[in-house]
Structures are given as structure tokens and as C-alpha cells.
Scaffold this active site. Structure first.
Site, PDB file in Angstrom:
ATOM      1  N   ARG A 128     -37.159 101.469 -27.074  1.00 31.18           N
ATOM      2  CA  ARG A 128     -37.536 101.894 -25.802  1.00 31.18           C
ATOM      3  C   ARG A 128     -38.855 101.060 -25.442  1.00 31.18           C
ATOM      4  O   ARG A 128     -39.318 100.485 -24.450  1.00 31.18           O
ATOM      5  CB  ARG A 128     -37.740 103.302 -25.430  1.00 31.18           C
ATOM      6  CG  ARG A 128     -37.704 103.631 -24.105  1.00 31.18           C
ATOM      7  CD  ARG A 128     -37.394 104.940 -23.873  1.00 31.18           C
ATOM      8  NE  ARG A 128     -38.775 105.780 -24.286  1.00 31.18           N
ATOM      9  CZ  ARG A 128     -38.651 107.168 -24.235  1.00 31.18           C
ATOM     10  NH1 ARG A 128     -37.874 107.729 -23.905  1.00 31.18           N
ATOM     11  NH2 ARG A 128     -39.925 107.575 -24.845  1.00 31.18           N
ATOM     12  N   ARG A 134     -43.038 100.759 -22.326  1.00 35.63           N
ATOM     13  CA  ARG A 134     -44.139 101.973 -21.980  1.00 35.63           C
ATOM     14  C   ARG A 134     -45.170 101.986 -22.813  1.00 35.63           C
ATOM     15  O   ARG A 134     -45.432 102.016 -23.812  1.00 35.63           O
ATOM     16  CB  ARG A 134     -43.143 103.160 -22.386  1.00 35.63           C
ATOM     17  CG  ARG A 134     -42.156 103.565 -20.899  1.00 35.63           C
ATOM     18  CD  ARG A 134     -41.526 104.891 -21.206  1.00 35.63           C
ATOM     19  NE  ARG A 134     -42.236 106.031 -21.610  1.00 35.63           N
ATOM     20  CZ  ARG A 134     -41.598 107.317 -21.577  1.00 35.63           C
ATOM     21  NH1 ARG A 134     -40.512 107.493 -20.967  1.00 35.63           N
ATOM     22  NH2 ARG A 134     -42.239 108.450 -21.933  1.00 35.63           N
TER      23      ARG A 134
HETATM   24  P1  AMP Z   1     -41.416 111.942 -20.394  1.00 37.98           P
HETATM   25  O1  AMP Z   1     -40.977 110.671 -19.592  1.00 37.98           O
HETATM   26  O2  AMP Z   1     -40.819 113.220 -19.911  1.00 37.98           O
HETATM   27  O3  AMP Z   1     -41.503 111.544 -21.833  1.00 37.98           O
HETATM   28  O4  AMP Z   1     -43.205 111.970 -19.736  1.00 37.98           O
HETATM   29  C1  AMP Z   1     -44.053 111.034 -19.895  1.00 37.98           C
HETATM   30  C2  AMP Z   1     -45.491 111.599 -19.975  1.00 37.98           C
HETATM   31  O5  AMP Z   1     -45.513 112.177 -18.957  1.00 37.98           O
HETATM   32  C3  AMP Z   1     -45.429 113.029 -21.087  1.00 37.98           C
HETATM   33  O6  AMP Z   1     -46.090 112.439 -22.433  1.00 37.98           O
HETATM   34  C4  AMP Z   1     -46.721 113.614 -20.409  1.00 37.98           C
HETATM   35  O7  AMP Z   1     -48.104 113.025 -20.617  1.00 37.98           O
HETATM   36  C5  AMP Z   1     -46.264 113.309 -18.994  1.00 37.98           C
HETATM   37  N1  AMP Z   1     -45.291 114.644 -18.732  1.00 37.98           N
HETATM   38  C6  AMP Z   1     -44.237 114.579 -18.173  1.00 37.98           C
HETATM   39  N2  AMP Z   1     -43.587 115.646 -17.932  1.00 37.98           N
HETATM   40  C7  AMP Z   1     -44.582 116.727 -18.113  1.00 37.98           C
HETATM   41  C8  AMP Z   1     -44.800 118.171 -18.112  1.00 37.98           C
HETATM   42  N3  AMP Z   1     -43.642 118.810 -17.762  1.00 37.98           N
HETATM   43  N4  AMP Z   1     -45.992 118.556 -18.571  1.00 37.98           N
HETATM   44  C9  AMP Z   1     -47.233 117.758 -18.760  1.00 37.98           C
HETATM   45  N5  AMP Z   1     -46.929 116.733 -19.090  1.00 37.98           N
HETATM   46  C10 AMP Z   1     -45.876 115.960 -18.615  1.00 37.98           C
END
Ligand code: AMP
Length: 193
Positions: A128, A134
Site C-alpha cells: 500500500r 501514504r
Molecule cells: P486509518 O486510515 O484508519 O489507518 O487511520 C490513519 C490514521 O488516522 C491513524 O493512524 C490515526 O493517526 C488517525 N486515526 C484514524 N482513526 C482514528 C481514531 N478512531 N482515533 C484516533 N486516530 C485515528
């Protein structure tokens, strides 16, 4: 009509499955990660605040995350159900979500856990990182995110298990096969696509 959430380690395929399930069940998929990334891209005040945490592989503070989700769930398209992807990730977020739903007279119907071998997760995230660029998919940051998942988020599985809401689905295999497994588990609980 189903109010559900997807939980699983980074790289488990939550985002991919969220889009397919959202389509199948005609409910909005709400990804806090996507919302944060859009805010970072647009350099909004929320994005500027969230970026540092995300780049380090840390969680954005609960206060910001909870407010964002409360706003989103108050929107009209969530009235007939929703799928949360990547939220809640902490026990504080579990409480906040319970409160938002209770204030609407609602509650969660089901929690789908996607299970995957940590080795496979790392391979997927490597792929990814190349495909999507990313900035939080570098090796060190990924290790951080996996540790944080184990420490802060894995305990949620027990909480939802205790409430009888948990469905664990094997996240390994072809994308459509995994979707099919989830759809079957949901059907068994009375939620049909
Ligand atoms: P994800 O795409 O769900 O892996 O989210 C990417 C990043 O966004 C995570 O590593 C966190 O830094 C932030 N993030 C997303 N969802 C949350 C959450 N529920 N609580 C805190 N940080 C979040």
C-alpha cells in the site's frame, strides 16, 4: 438497516471491505482515517492539528476524533444505518460512541472484527505504501501503529464480545471472499444486504 463497525489491525482490509459493505447494505461508510486525510490534504485547522499525530503513527486525540464522529453521525444519511471504519479505537471512543447513539435512541447492532496474521499485515502495508504513497506507511511508523493497535484498540474486542456484538471474520483471502464471509455472518444475525 444496520449500525455496525469494523475493527482490526492496520492493513487488515477494513477500508476495502467498508466500501464494498457500504454498497451492499446501502449505508454510508465513515472512515475517520479518510476524513483526517482529506482534512490534511485541504490544510483545514483539523488537518493541521491531526497531521503530526498521523505522521508519527499515533492516534489523533480522542477529543478531536469524538467530536468529528458525533458531527458525522448527526447527518441525515446515517439515520438508516452506518458503517464505521477505524472508529472507535480507544475505550474513551467506545464510551463517546455509546453516548452519541444513546442520545439518538440508538445502539450498535454488530461489530465485525477482521482477523489477519501480523506478517501478512506488514506485507500488505508495504504494498500500500508503494501504491498509495501514504506517509504513515513507512516501516517504523507501521510498527508504531501495530503496537498502538495491540495496546489501545485490541481491548475493544473483548468489550464488544462481552456485549454479544462481536463477529470475527478471517480477513485473509480474495477481497470478494472476505466480503462474502462478512455478508454471511451478518445474515446469520438477521441483517441482510
Ligand atoms: P486509518 O486510515 O484508519 O489507518 O487511520 C490513519 C490514521 O488516522 C491513524 O493512524 C490515526 O493517526 C488517525 N486515526 C484514524 N482513526 C482514528 C481514531 N478512531 N482515533 C484516533 N486516530 C485515528
Amino acid at each position: 438497516m444496520v449500525r455496525m463497525l469494523l475493527v482490526g489491525p492496520p492493513g487488515a482490509g477494513k477500508g476495502t471491505q467498508a466500501v464494498l459493505l457500504s454498497d451492499a447494505f446501502s449505508i454510508p461508510a465513515i472512515s475517520t482515517g479518510d476524513i483526517f486525510r482529506a482534512n490534511v490534504r485541504d490544510e483545514t485547522p483539523l488537518g493541521i492539528e491531526a497531521k503530526g499525530y498521523m505522521d508519527r503513527g499515533e492516534y489523533v486525540p480522542d477529543s478531536l476524533t469524538n467530536a468529528l464522529v458525533a458531527d458525522r453521525l448527526a447527518q441525515k444519511d446515517c439515520e438508516l444505518g452506518f458503517l464505521l471504519d477505524g472508529y472507535p479505537r480507544t475505550l474513551d471512543q467506545v464510551r463517546a460512541l455509546d453516548e452519541v447513539l444513546a442520545s439518538q435512541g440508538n445502539q450498535l447492532d454488530v461489530v465485525v472484527e477482521l482477523t489477519v496474521d501480523p506478517e501478512i499485515v506488514i506485507d500488505r502495508i508495504r504494498g500500500r505504501a508503494t501504491e498509495q504513497g501514504r506517509t504513515d506507511d513507512s516501516e517504523d511508523v507501521v510498527r508504531n501503529r501495530l503496537e498502538l493497535y495491540a495496546r489501545e484498540t485490541a481491548p475493544l474486542i473483548e468489550v464488544y464480545g462481552g456485549r454479544g456484538l462481536l463477529v470475527s471474520v478471517d480477513g485473509i483471502g480474495a477481497i470478494d471472499d472476505v466480503t462474502q464471509r462478512i455478508v454471511e455472518e451478518l445474515a446469520r444475525r438477521g441483517f441482510s444486504a
